[in-house]
Design an enzyme around this catalytic site. Structure first.
Site, PDB file in Angstrom:
ATOM      1  N   CYS A   1       0.514   8.642  11.687  1.00 39.71           N
ATOM      2  CA  CYS A   1       0.724   9.902  12.413  1.00 39.71           C
ATOM      3  C   CYS A   1       0.153   9.799  13.823  1.00 39.71           C
ATOM      4  CB  CYS A   1       0.058  11.061  11.678  1.00 39.71           C
ATOM      5  SG  CYS A   1       0.867  11.437  10.108  1.00 39.71           S
TER       6      CYS A   1
ATOM      7  N   ASN B   1       0.806  -1.218   0.000  1.00 37.61           N
ATOM      8  CA  ASN B   1       0.000   0.000   0.000  1.00 37.61           C
ATOM      9  C   ASN B   1       0.842   1.273   0.000  1.00 37.61           C
ATOM     10  OD1 ASN B   1       0.477  -1.165   2.710  1.00 37.61           O
ATOM     11  ND2 ASN B   1      -0.404   0.752   3.426  1.00 37.61           N
TER      12      ASN B   1
END
Length: 388
Positions: free
Chosen positions: A326, A154
């Protein structure tokens, strides 16, 4: 000063895609007209059941599997869990192999399995992100329940040798699972030809809605259900998400009609983007020498932190992502880039630009221009700073 918001260039299609109009229309119709429970025996229920059967056949045709091999799930994450946990339970073997660059959802499942006493080993990749067949050959043995390898990464878009690994798994009596989430809509999919026993897909990666996906289960394979119930041939309990399935089928119809043209077009645009950005100093492209998805470009701009790069690009109207997760503390190193041998500094710098069928040449040129204008000064400043 104009108050009109600037147009957004969306280059995050590996994260999700805009639902195509056909999928939206199919879902609205199902919600309005075929809202009954498809398990009910009355007329409205049978109408919903017929819609479900039609959609199942169309999705199966697109994925290259038999209708009986298709199990609808809430998405690829559920399908992945169903495949891995089911294989361990069914086989009686307590060892699982995964590639070192699997999706974080499967990485988290690996940690859970290890806590439950299941041995999980990871097959390494090389500096281009390609799976090591030599390592796979040495690791796949008679104690392995399942080998799970994504069809395409991905983050980097690098394609994995699914057929070769499937042959190794079959020789050891292990099941082979392919997370094909990133392949759907970007490459020809053929479950039967892949050699896999199990394959996961998700509708929202190819213009369908979120919350619906599928696990393909090879005919004759008895896999324990993750959710018990009589739906989906007793393999996945719960009332079927008929509107979502209708949207999934419509997205598959659209993708099937345009797939080859989409692939060629996205590959040409990806190359245009790669060539334009590679002209900037310090740009490094990941997986450049490997076979990759037609739409995916993973690169770093020198050692600039991905969070800083993405913020600059978004202010210029370019939406993309990093391969890293994140958190409140900032960008974490990409486990994929670390597995490819990158330093922690560079593993925090990886940026992913992923195109879709709607991406235009003008958007690609706008991205190159924005990167040149906003990132070139940062690259020059970083190069001018003395090494401590």
């Amino acid at each position: 000063m104009s108050s009109t918001a600037p147009a957004i260039v969306y280059l995050d299609h590996n994260a999700t895609t805009r639902p195509v109009p056909e999928a939206v229309a199919a879902m609205v119709q199902a919600l309005r007209q075929d809202w009954a429970n498809p398990s009910s025996t009355h007329g409205p229920g049978q109408d919903a059941r017929r819609l479900l059967a039609s959609a199942r056949g169309r999705v199966a045709a697109f994925l290259g599997c038999a209708v009986a091999e298709l199990v609808f799930t809430s998405g690829a994450t559920e399908a992945n869990h169903m495949a891995v946990l089911g294989a361990v339970k069914a086989s009686g073997r307590e060892r699982v192999l995964m590639s070192a660059v699997e999706h974080p959802g499967l990485q988290a499942l690996a940690q859970r399995l290890r806590g439950e006493g299941v041995k999980v080993d990871f097959i390494p990749v090389d500096a281009q992100g390609r799976l090591s067949l030599a390592a796979a050959r040495s690791l796949i043995a008679q104690d392995v329940a399942l080998v799970s390898v994504m069809g395409a990464n991905n983050e980097t878009g690098v394609l994995m040798p699914v057929a070769e690994v499937a042959a190794l798994a079959r020789a050891a009596g292990a099941w082979m699972h392919v997370d094909a989430t990133q392949l759907a809509g970007k490459a020809a999919l053929g479950f039967a030809a892949s050699g896999a026993d199990l394959m996961s897909v998700s509708a929202h990666k190819l213009g369908g809605p979120k919350g619906i996906g599928a696990l393909l289960v090879r005919k004759g394979l008895a896999i324990p259900p993750l959710l018990c119930g009589r739906q989906e041939r007793n393999r996945r309990g719960g009332t079927e998400n008929v509107p979502g399935i209708a949207g999934f089928a419509a997205a598959c119809d659209r993708a099937a009609a345009t797939l080859q043209a989409d692939i060629e077009r996205m590959r040409a645009l990806r190359q245009r983007l790669e060539d334009g950005l590679s002209a900037l100093p310090g740009v490094h492209v990941y997986g450049r020498e490997a076979e990759r998805l037609c739409n995916t470009l993973c690169l770093r701009f020198g050692s600039l932190d991905a969070e800083q790069v993405l913020m600059k690009l978004e202010r210029a109207g370019i939406v993309a992502s990093s391969g890293a997760a994140c958190s409140a503390g900032g960008t974490q190193p990409s486990h994929v880039l670390l597995a490819m041998g990158e330093s922690e500094l560079h593993a925090k710098a990886g940026v992913r630009l992923s195109l879709g069928p709607e991406t235009t040449a003008a958007e690609i040129d706008a991205t190159i221009a924005a990167a040149t204008e906003h990132l070139l000064p940062l690259l020059a400043l970083a190069e001018a700073q003395p090494v401590s």
